[in-house]
Enzyme design. Structure first.
Site, short mmCIF file in Angstrom:
data_model
loop_
_atom_site.label_atom_id
_atom_site.label_comp_id
_atom_site.label_asym_id
_atom_site.label_seq_id
_atom_site.Cartn_x
_atom_site.Cartn_y
_atom_site.Cartn_z
N ARG A 82 3.89 4.06 -30.43
CA ARG A 82 3.06 4.72 -31.44
C ARG A 82 3.43 6.20 -31.59
O ARG A 82 3.38 6.75 -32.68
CB ARG A 82 1.57 4.56 -31.07
CG ARG A 82 0.65 4.85 -32.24
CD ARG A 82 -0.80 4.61 -31.88
NE ARG A 82 -1.34 5.64 -30.99
CZ ARG A 82 -2.64 5.91 -30.85
NH1 ARG A 82 -3.54 5.20 -31.50
NH2 ARG A 82 -3.05 6.84 -30.03
N HIS A 270 -4.05 -9.45 -36.05
CA HIS A 270 -3.66 -9.72 -34.66
C HIS A 270 -4.66 -10.64 -33.95
O HIS A 270 -4.33 -11.76 -33.66
CB HIS A 270 -3.43 -8.43 -33.84
CG HIS A 270 -2.48 -7.47 -34.46
ND1 HIS A 270 -1.21 -7.83 -34.80
CD2 HIS A 270 -2.62 -6.16 -34.84
CE1 HIS A 270 -0.58 -6.80 -35.34
NE2 HIS A 270 -1.41 -5.77 -35.38
N ASP A 321 4.10 -6.47 -40.80
CA ASP A 321 3.51 -5.35 -40.05
C ASP A 321 4.45 -4.16 -39.89
O ASP A 321 4.62 -3.37 -40.82
CB ASP A 321 3.04 -5.90 -38.69
CG ASP A 321 2.17 -4.93 -37.91
OD1 ASP A 321 1.94 -3.81 -38.39
OD2 ASP A 321 1.71 -5.28 -36.80
ZN ZN Z 1 -0.72 -3.03 -38.34
#
Ligand code: ZN
Length: 454
Positions: A82, A270, A321
């Site tokens: 991230r 998810h 995604d």
């Molecule tokens: Zn996502």
């Protein structure tokens, strides 16, 4: 003007495979009639199947394909990935995002996707100040979709906090942040941009239970159309589950179920980490599980309980995604393989003895995808939009196959190169494996990437 009647040697219709299928398309892109064993229309070689919706996309992440695959000094995880992603997200301008999204959407079309579910959370300038037009970056995604000729369900993201319980956002999140009021104003601008366009739908994406409180989400839901789709990331990471439990005493999917009346309007992105009881309740709610198997594998998220979810009658859809790969065939293959590896079995998700795994998965993801995107797609049938993918039956992996064998050989072996044509709303946007505006869009993308990488 091109003929609006097409003829396919074979096609997958709601009642099953048929030969010599003619499809008439109206000026609005909707299918007017489907005739099997017929003649007439422009011949497109190959096997026609309904095109797949891609329910979960973060367009800007297309830039970082392959750039987070080097081992770090400590343990690599979703959270270190991230940081790399935030680094890219902080550099992009509006023209950059439009160039990257257009390239991505071309790649989606060439892979067999006809709808992009754009979970768009870049809103503000790099310093966190709003643009003169606060909806600028989401409008650029609409513009990129227009250039590529893909349908889009835009899901502008509501993002307010850095962690459970309303923690303040961190620096890397400053481009994402909204209050209920500023979000609803932006949403109104986007509603006008989507209102009469045949390929556009508008929903909302509360980023996650980390980034919004239930009270904030409810306030925003009260201000938008009651049937607009709602997508939320949930239970992707074990740490997220642990943080949620220590904050609220509930697991993330439980927290969602306790606070909201989940229904087919909702897509749980998810939903990787669920107890048997959560799986049963999510399936019974009618909410779609929006699965992103190649991204979930790339990020080491864990394995979605697909066998149990499908046994409970749960709905599924797929999304690319992070775009580590952009491919409905690879995502469906990865979904099936994750269950095989976990359970040491084969054909884990086929609907029953003798059933094709590829057909079962494809049909389930089409149905859930159409629901999740609120788009009239998912079948080659009157009243559906003419979003059609055509598989190359001359591809070396598909030679000699017929009917469901084509789906199995495409999904488990041939992958993207076997997609020869794409129609979106009857527009023939991919011909013999080439997108009609591929060269211009790719040139602009190359220039953008070179500049951003230096
Ligand atoms: Zn996502």
């Amino acid at each position: 003007m091109e003929s609006r009647k097409f003829h396919f040697a074979q096609a997958l219709l709601p009642e099953g495979w048929a030969k010599d299928v003619s499809v008439a398309v109206g000026a609005n892109g909707m299918i007017q009639s489907v005739t099997a064993n017929g003649r007439g229309g422009r011949k497109i070689m190959g096997a026609a199947i309904p095109a797949m919706p891609n329910v979960h996309s973060h367009a800007h992440q297309r830039l970082m394909q392959g750039l987070a695959e080097k081992a770090g000094p400590g343990a690599d995880s979703f959270w270190t990935w991230r940081e790399v992603m935030y680094g890219f997200a902080l550099r992009l301008g509006p023209d950059d995002l439009e160039a990257v999204a257009a390239q991505l959407y071309v790649e989606m079309l060439k892979a067999g996707f006809s709808v992009a579910g754009e979970f768009q959370y870049l809103h503000h300038q790099p310093d966190g100040a709003p643009y003169d037009e606060p909806a600028e970056l989401s409008l650029r995604c609409l513009s990129a979709a227009e250039q590529a000729g893909i349908a889009i369900t835009l899901l502008p993201t509501l993002y307010a906090h850095g962690g459970f319980g309303g923690q303040p956002p961190v620096t890397g999140q400053r481009r994402f942040i909204h209050s209920a009021d500023s979000y609803l104003r932006m949403h109104e601008t986007l509603a006008k941009a989507c209102a009469t366009h045949p390929l556009r739908r508008l929903g909302i994406s509360p980023h996650s239970l980390r980034a919004v409180t239930p009270a904030l989400l409810q306030e925003v839901l009260n201000g938008i159309a009651p049937d607009a789709p709602v997508h939320i990331h949930v239970a992707e990471q074990v740490k997220e589950v642990e943080d949620c439990v220590s904050f609220s005493g509930l697991r993330p999917v439980e927290m969602l179920l306790e606070n909201f009346d989940l229904s087919p309007r909702w897509t749980a992105i998810h939903a990787t980490h669920m107890t048997a009881r959560e799986t049963q309740r999510l399936a019974a709610s009618g909410a779609v599980a929006g699965l992103c198997p190649t991204t979930e594998a790339n990020l080491g998220d864990g394995i979605f309980p697909a066998t149990d979810h499908l046994k409970e009658g749960g709905a599924i859809a797929i999304g690319s995604d992070s775009h580590i790969t952009v491919s409905p065939s690879e995502d469906l293959r990865m979904l099936e393989y994750s269950q095989r590896l976990r359970d040491r079995t084969r054909n884990a998700l086929a609907s029953g003895p003798g059933a094709s795994t590829g057909r079962t998965l494809y049909a389930a993801a089409l149905k859930g995808g159409a629901t999740s995107m609120t788009q009239p797609v998912g079948a080659i049938a009157r009243g559906h939009r003419a979003d059609i993918a055509v598989l190359d039956t001359e591809h070396p992996s598909l030679i000699g196959r017929s009917e469901d064998q084509l789906l199995d050989s495409w999904i488990f072996s041939a992958g993207n190169p076997a997609v020869a044509h794409m129609l979106v709303g009857g527009e023939h946007v991919v011909k013999n494996g080439r997108h009609i505006r591929e060269d211009d869009i790719e040139t602009r993308f190359r220039n953008t990437v070179r500049r951003l990488m230096t």
